[in-house]
Design a protein around this motif. Structure first.
Motif, mmCIF file in Angstrom:
data_model
loop_
_atom_site.group_PDB
_atom_site.id
_atom_site.type_symbol
_atom_site.label_atom_id
_atom_site.label_comp_id
_atom_site.label_asym_id
_atom_site.label_seq_id
_atom_site.Cartn_x
_atom_site.Cartn_y
_atom_site.Cartn_z
ATOM 1 N N PHE A 11 0.822 -1.213 0.000
ATOM 2 C CA PHE A 11 0.000 0.000 0.000
ATOM 3 C C PHE A 11 0.857 1.264 0.000
ATOM 4 C CE2 PHE A 11 -2.498 -3.371 2.053
ATOM 5 C CZ PHE A 11 -3.563 -3.427 1.161
ATOM 6 N N TYR A 12 2.052 1.135 -0.555
ATOM 7 C CA TYR A 12 2.949 2.284 -0.663
ATOM 8 C C TYR A 12 2.283 3.412 -1.455
ATOM 9 C CZ TYR A 12 6.844 5.115 -2.359
ATOM 10 O OH TYR A 12 7.660 6.166 -2.684
ATOM 11 N N ASP A 13 2.466 4.639 -0.977
ATOM 12 C CA ASP A 13 1.959 5.832 -1.661
ATOM 13 C C ASP A 13 0.430 5.904 -1.658
ATOM 14 O OD1 ASP A 13 2.419 8.264 -2.975
ATOM 15 O OD2 ASP A 13 2.169 7.365 -4.957
ATOM 16 N N MET A 14 -0.208 5.273 -0.669
ATOM 17 C CA MET A 14 -1.665 5.343 -0.544
ATOM 18 C C MET A 14 -2.050 6.005 0.769
ATOM 19 S SD MET A 14 -3.320 1.792 -1.907
ATOM 20 C CE MET A 14 -2.640 0.862 -3.271
ATOM 21 N N VAL A 15 -3.148 6.755 0.741
ATOM 22 C CA VAL A 15 -3.707 7.307 1.972
ATOM 23 C C VAL A 15 -4.641 6.267 2.569
ATOM 24 C CG1 VAL A 15 -3.494 9.670 1.136
ATOM 25 C CG2 VAL A 15 -5.616 8.408 0.734
ATOM 26 N N GLN A 16 -5.065 6.487 3.817
ATOM 27 C CA GLN A 16 -5.879 5.495 4.511
ATOM 28 C C GLN A 16 -7.174 5.180 3.766
ATOM 29 O OE1 GLN A 16 -4.799 3.861 7.404
ATOM 30 N NE2 GLN A 16 -6.481 2.530 6.765
ATOM 31 N N GLU A 17 -7.780 6.194 3.166
ATOM 32 C CA GLU A 17 -9.037 5.975 2.436
ATOM 33 C C GLU A 17 -8.832 5.020 1.260
ATOM 34 O OE1 GLU A 17 -12.502 8.541 0.062
ATOM 35 O OE2 GLU A 17 -10.825 9.567 1.038
ATOM 36 N N GLU A 18 -7.705 5.147 0.577
ATOM 37 C CA GLU A 18 -7.417 4.256 -0.548
ATOM 38 C C GLU A 18 -7.169 2.828 -0.067
ATOM 39 O OE1 GLU A 18 -5.239 6.888 -3.951
ATOM 40 O OE2 GLU A 18 -4.143 6.689 -2.056
ATOM 41 N N ILE A 19 -6.471 2.701 1.059
ATOM 42 C CA ILE A 19 -6.221 1.370 1.623
ATOM 43 C C ILE A 19 -7.537 0.699 1.985
ATOM 44 C CG2 ILE A 19 -5.181 0.106 3.541
ATOM 45 C CD1 ILE A 19 -3.026 2.275 3.647
ATOM 46 N N ASP A 20 -8.419 1.447 2.641
ATOM 47 C CA ASP A 20 -9.719 0.896 3.036
ATOM 48 C C ASP A 20 -10.524 0.470 1.808
ATOM 49 O OD1 ASP A 20 -9.110 1.350 5.674
ATOM 50 O OD2 ASP A 20 -10.185 3.263 5.787
ATOM 51 N N SER A 21 -10.428 1.247 0.729
ATOM 52 C CA SER A 21 -11.155 0.913 -0.500
ATOM 53 C C SER A 21 -10.627 -0.385 -1.105
ATOM 54 C CB SER A 21 -11.029 2.051 -1.518
ATOM 55 O OG SER A 21 -11.690 3.214 -1.062
ATOM 56 N N CYS A 22 -9.302 -0.555 -1.079
ATOM 57 C CA CYS A 22 -8.705 -1.786 -1.610
ATOM 58 C C CYS A 22 -9.181 -3.004 -0.827
ATOM 59 C CB CYS A 22 -7.180 -1.700 -1.547
ATOM 60 S SG CYS A 22 -6.425 -0.635 -2.795
ATOM 61 N N ILE A 23 -9.191 -2.880 0.488
ATOM 62 C CA ILE A 23 -9.604 -3.999 1.332
ATOM 63 C C ILE A 23 -11.073 -4.335 1.097
ATOM 64 C CG2 ILE A 23 -9.919 -4.770 3.712
ATOM 65 C CD1 ILE A 23 -7.008 -4.671 2.744
ATOM 66 N N SER A 24 -11.896 -3.299 0.972
ATOM 67 C CA SER A 24 -13.327 -3.507 0.768
ATOM 68 C C SER A 24 -13.623 -4.080 -0.617
ATOM 69 C CB SER A 24 -14.067 -2.182 0.956
ATOM 70 O OG SER A 24 -15.439 -2.325 0.667
ATOM 71 N N CYS A 25 -13.048 -3.467 -1.655
ATOM 72 C CA CYS A 25 -13.325 -3.897 -3.032
ATOM 73 C C CYS A 25 -12.808 -5.308 -3.318
ATOM 74 C CB CYS A 25 -12.699 -2.920 -4.024
ATOM 75 S SG CYS A 25 -13.441 -1.277 -4.011
ATOM 76 N N SER A 26 -11.709 -5.676 -2.681
ATOM 77 C CA SER A 26 -11.107 -6.985 -2.948
ATOM 78 C C SER A 26 -11.808 -8.115 -2.204
ATOM 79 C CB SER A 26 -9.630 -6.968 -2.543
ATOM 80 O OG SER A 26 -9.492 -6.816 -1.138
ATOM 81 N N LYS A 27 -12.720 -7.738 -1.280
ATOM 82 C CA LYS A 27 -13.389 -8.735 -0.428
ATOM 83 C C LYS A 27 -12.371 -9.520 0.407
ATOM 84 C CE LYS A 27 -17.497 -9.311 -3.321
ATOM 85 N NZ LYS A 27 -17.234 -8.128 -4.161
ATOM 86 N N ALA A 28 -11.387 -8.784 0.900
ATOM 87 C CA ALA A 28 -10.349 -9.396 1.733
ATOM 88 C C ALA A 28 -10.934 -9.861 3.065
ATOM 89 C CB ALA A 28 -9.228 -8.393 1.977
ATOM 90 N N LYS A 29 -10.292 -10.861 3.649
ATOM 91 C CA LYS A 29 -10.730 -11.415 4.927
ATOM 92 C C LYS A 29 -9.606 -11.314 5.950
ATOM 93 C CE LYS A 29 -13.601 -14.970 2.699
ATOM 94 N NZ LYS A 29 -13.793 -16.446 2.563
ATOM 95 N N VAL A 30 -9.976 -11.081 7.195
ATOM 96 C CA VAL A 30 -9.015 -11.132 8.298
ATOM 97 C C VAL A 30 -9.089 -12.528 8.906
ATOM 98 C CG1 VAL A 30 -8.357 -10.227 10.547
ATOM 99 C CG2 VAL A 30 -9.217 -8.673 8.787
ATOM 100 N N LEU A 31 -7.954 -13.208 8.946
ATOM 101 C CA LEU A 31 -7.888 -14.569 9.473
ATOM 102 C C LEU A 31 -7.036 -14.589 10.739
ATOM 103 C CD1 LEU A 31 -7.158 -16.450 6.109
ATOM 104 C CD2 LEU A 31 -9.388 -15.922 7.122
ATOM 105 N N GLU A 32 -7.460 -15.367 11.713
ATOM 106 C CA GLU A 32 -6.717 -15.501 12.963
ATOM 107 C C GLU A 32 -6.215 -16.936 13.114
ATOM 108 O OE1 GLU A 32 -8.440 -13.878 16.476
ATOM 109 O OE2 GLU A 32 -9.566 -12.332 15.385
ATOM 110 N N PHE A 33 -4.979 -17.065 13.576
ATOM 111 C CA PHE A 33 -4.360 -18.379 13.722
ATOM 112 C C PHE A 33 -3.724 -18.512 15.101
ATOM 113 C CE2 PHE A 33 -4.340 -17.355 9.233
ATOM 114 C CZ PHE A 33 -4.755 -18.535 8.626
#
Length: 223
Positions: A11-33
């Motif tokens: 996420f180099y050269d991205m602001v927080q809003e752009e990072i949040d958009s990437c996570i949302s649009c990609s349908k990323a998941k948080v996994l715990e191990f």
């Protein structure tokens, strides 16, 4: 939780809003191990890119003789792993990924890196560009390990590793002694003995997980 990703190379050269958009649009998941839990195994099919949020992860393979061959130790939040075999279109990882302590990772599906949306969002383009940089660095690390393993004697292997990882006159070891021995493909007692010999000769000073190099020029002569 995505605020931890601001320092990630993905996420180099991205602001927080752009990072949040990437996570949302990609349908990323948080996994715990839990500790000692596999994130992926050598025979699993690569389908995702993983980003460390917190924890400690080891990437390794097992040789035909049963010896552990370490490729990477992932302990910095934001670090990316699992991407090389994904983009090589390999049928399986060929490496294992195991947690060394309870960990959290973000899993991003592979399709997000292959296709952009109809709006051609700027943050999506940045993400793909950053992934190219990450892949280039991984290629460099692969080549560096080959140079280290081909250095000849154990002392030369240790020296090559230290020189390549120096920050000033100091090397911060992220691997413990056993992991470092596996990385160099040597027995742990042999590694410990050689490190002690090098310290007795004044080539280095070991302080816990930090190795100080009093005179890098003298160490360079080992090669």
């Amino acid at each position: 939780m995505t605020f931890r990703l601001k320092d990630s190379p993905l996420f180099y050269d991205m602001v927080q809003e752009e990072i949040d958009s990437c996570i949302s649009c990609s349908k990323a998941k948080v996994l715990e191990f839990s500790k000692d839990e596999m994130i992926f195994t050598a025979d699993a099919e690569p389908k995702s890119v993983f980003i460390l949020l917190e924890g400690d992860i080891l990437i390794y393979k097992v040789t035909l003789s049963g010896k552990r061959d370490i490729f990477m130790h992932v302990d910095k939040p934001g670090d990316v792993f699992g991407e090389v075999y994904l983009f090589m279109k390999k049928a399986r990882y060929e490496y294992y990924s195991v947690t060394l302590k309870p960990s959290k990772v973000i899993e991003i599906p592979q399709d997000y890196f292959y296709y952009t949306c109809s709006e051609n969002c700027g943050h999506h383009v940045k993400l793909i560009r950053n992934m190219m940089r990450i892949l280039a660095r991984k290629a460099y690390l692969f080549n560096l390990k080959l140079q280290i393993l081909a250095s000849g004697t154990l002392r030369q292997k240790i020296t090559r590793y230290l020189i390549e990882n120096m920050d000033g006159n100091t090397v911060r070891m992220t691997m413990n002694r056993e992991m470092f021995a596996d990385y160099l493909n040597v027995a742990r007692p042999s590694l410990s003995r050689e490190l002690m010999n090098m310290e007795n000769e004044g080539l280095l000073v070991i302080k816990g997980k930090t190795i100080e190099i009093p005179d890098p020029n003298i160490l360079d002569e080992v090669l």
